[in-house]
Design a protein around this motif. Structure first.
Motif, PDB file in Angstrom:
ATOM      1  N   PRO A   1       0.733  -1.211  -0.046  1.00 14.96           N
ATOM      2  CA  PRO A   1      -0.063  -0.181  -0.080  1.00 14.96           C
ATOM      3  C   PRO A   1       0.702   1.089   0.039  1.00 14.96           C
ATOM      4  N   THR A   2       0.381   2.368  -0.527  1.00 13.94           N
ATOM      5  CA  THR A   2       1.035   3.652  -0.543  1.00 13.94           C
ATOM      6  C   THR A   2       0.035   4.761  -0.021  1.00 13.94           C
ATOM      7  N   ALA A   3       0.541   5.473   0.856  1.00 15.05           N
ATOM      8  CA  ALA A   3      -0.357   6.594   1.313  1.00 15.05           C
ATOM      9  C   ALA A   3      -0.548   7.664   0.532  1.00 15.05           C
ATOM     10  N   VAL A   4      -1.672   8.484   0.762  1.00 18.78           N
ATOM     11  CA  VAL A   4      -1.542   9.785   0.099  1.00 18.78           C
ATOM     12  C   VAL A   4      -0.579  10.782   0.560  1.00 18.78           C
ATOM     13  N   GLY A   5       0.011  11.528  -0.574  1.00 19.76           N
ATOM     14  CA  GLY A   5       1.257  12.282  -0.134  1.00 19.76           C
ATOM     15  C   GLY A   5       2.536  11.667  -0.597  1.00 19.76           C
ATOM     16  N   ARG A   6       2.675  10.435  -0.650  1.00 18.94           N
ATOM     17  CA  ARG A   6       3.913   9.740  -1.278  1.00 18.94           C
ATOM     18  C   ARG A   6       3.945   9.984  -2.728  1.00 18.94           C
ATOM     19  N   THR A   7       5.330   9.869  -3.283  1.00 18.94           N
ATOM     20  CA  THR A   7       5.669   9.887  -4.425  1.00 18.94           C
ATOM     21  C   THR A   7       5.986   8.638  -5.189  1.00 18.94           C
ATOM     22  N   VAL A   8       5.284   8.015  -6.167  1.00 14.78           N
ATOM     23  CA  VAL A   8       5.587   6.568  -6.780  1.00 14.78           C
ATOM     24  C   VAL A   8       6.209   7.182  -8.105  1.00 14.78           C
ATOM     25  N   VAL A   9       7.043   5.872  -8.411  1.00 13.14           N
ATOM     26  CA  VAL A   9       7.663   6.215  -9.833  1.00 13.14           C
ATOM     27  C   VAL A   9       7.646   4.896 -10.428  1.00 13.14           C
ATOM     28  N   ALA A  10       6.948   4.890 -11.683  1.00 13.82           N
ATOM     29  CA  ALA A  10       6.808   3.640 -12.443  1.00 13.82           C
ATOM     30  C   ALA A  10       7.743   3.706 -13.690  1.00 13.82           C
ATOM     31  N   GLN A  11       8.527   2.705 -13.762  1.00 13.76           N
ATOM     32  CA  GLN A  11       9.353   2.379 -14.986  1.00 13.76           C
ATOM     33  C   GLN A  11       9.068   1.301 -15.811  1.00 13.76           C
ATOM     34  N   ALA A  12       9.203   1.417 -17.048  1.00 13.49           N
ATOM     35  CA  ALA A  12       8.802   0.468 -18.185  1.00 13.49           C
ATOM     36  C   ALA A  12      10.011   0.134 -18.833  1.00 13.49           C
ATOM     37  N   LEU A  13      10.181  -1.149 -19.056  1.00 11.43           N
ATOM     38  CA  LEU A  13      11.457  -1.636 -20.065  1.00 11.43           C
ATOM     39  C   LEU A  13      10.824  -2.332 -21.111  1.00 11.43           C
TER      40      LEU A  13
END
Length: 190
Positions: free
Chosen positions: A73-85
């Motif tokens: 889970p990821t809380a509101v306010g956090r920054t997530v990074v998606a990487q595609a290869l």
């Protein structure tokens, strides 16, 4: 369709999680954490970014398959990074490995398949398919259940509170019952 796409293309996109990105807001659960549909959309955005500068001008890619494990889970306010290869190119078929992270924590990972298409032809096909169809909306239904005032139902005929229930063990929000009689709450990851 001629193209110069090759394995090895990569891109990253990021998102600061807001209330609009939560499972509650997206209808995929009842918890205020990053919802799985938003995680998948972010992963797909990374795949689009990976190929964007290498696409023929009259072409685009469309998603046809996704396999995603939402691990944390990821809380509101956090920054997530998606990487595609881009790991495989088979004619018009493109296979990407995707990872979504919150700093060093893997939030989700999986695989996305996209197909290279002629943009105008694809849009025309979609438009032609809509001719004669009435607009529809998403409805939650259950087999053999009675609906509660909020439109939810449990498969045993009893009303479910706060969400919808489905047969076959599908997750339901708001503490509703699944067809096996167990409670379902949307999961820790949303």
């Amino acid at each position: 369709m001629e193209h110069s796409l090759a394995a090895g293309l990569t891109a990253q996109v990021q998102l600061r999680v807001s209330d609009a990105d939560t499972a509650q807001a997206l209808g995929s659960g009842d918890v205020p954490v990053l919802g799985t549909p938003r995680v998948l959309a972010l992963a797909e955005a990374a795949t689009v970014a990976a190929t964007a500068r290498h696409m023929p001008s009259d072409a685009t890619t469309v998603g046809v398959r996704a396999e995603l494990d939402h691990r944390s889970p990821t809380a509101v306010g956090r920054t997530v990074v998606a990487q595609a290869l881009l790991v495989k190119v088979d004619g018009r078929r493109l296979i990407f490995d995707v990872t979504v992270r919150d700093e060093d924590l893997v939030v989700a990972d999986g695989r996305v398949e996209r197909i290279l298409v002629d943009r105008q032809r694809f849009i025309a096909k979609a438009t032609d398919a809509l001719d004669g169809l009435a607009p529809s909306s998403i409805e939650a239904t259950a087999s053999g259940g009675a609906a509660a005032s909020d439109g939810s139902a449990a498969s045993d005929g009893s009303a479910a509170s706060g969400g919808s229930a489905a047969s076959g063990g599908a997750a339901a929000s708001g503490g509703a019952a699944a067809s096996d009689g167990s409670a379902a709450s949307g999961g820790a990851a949303g």
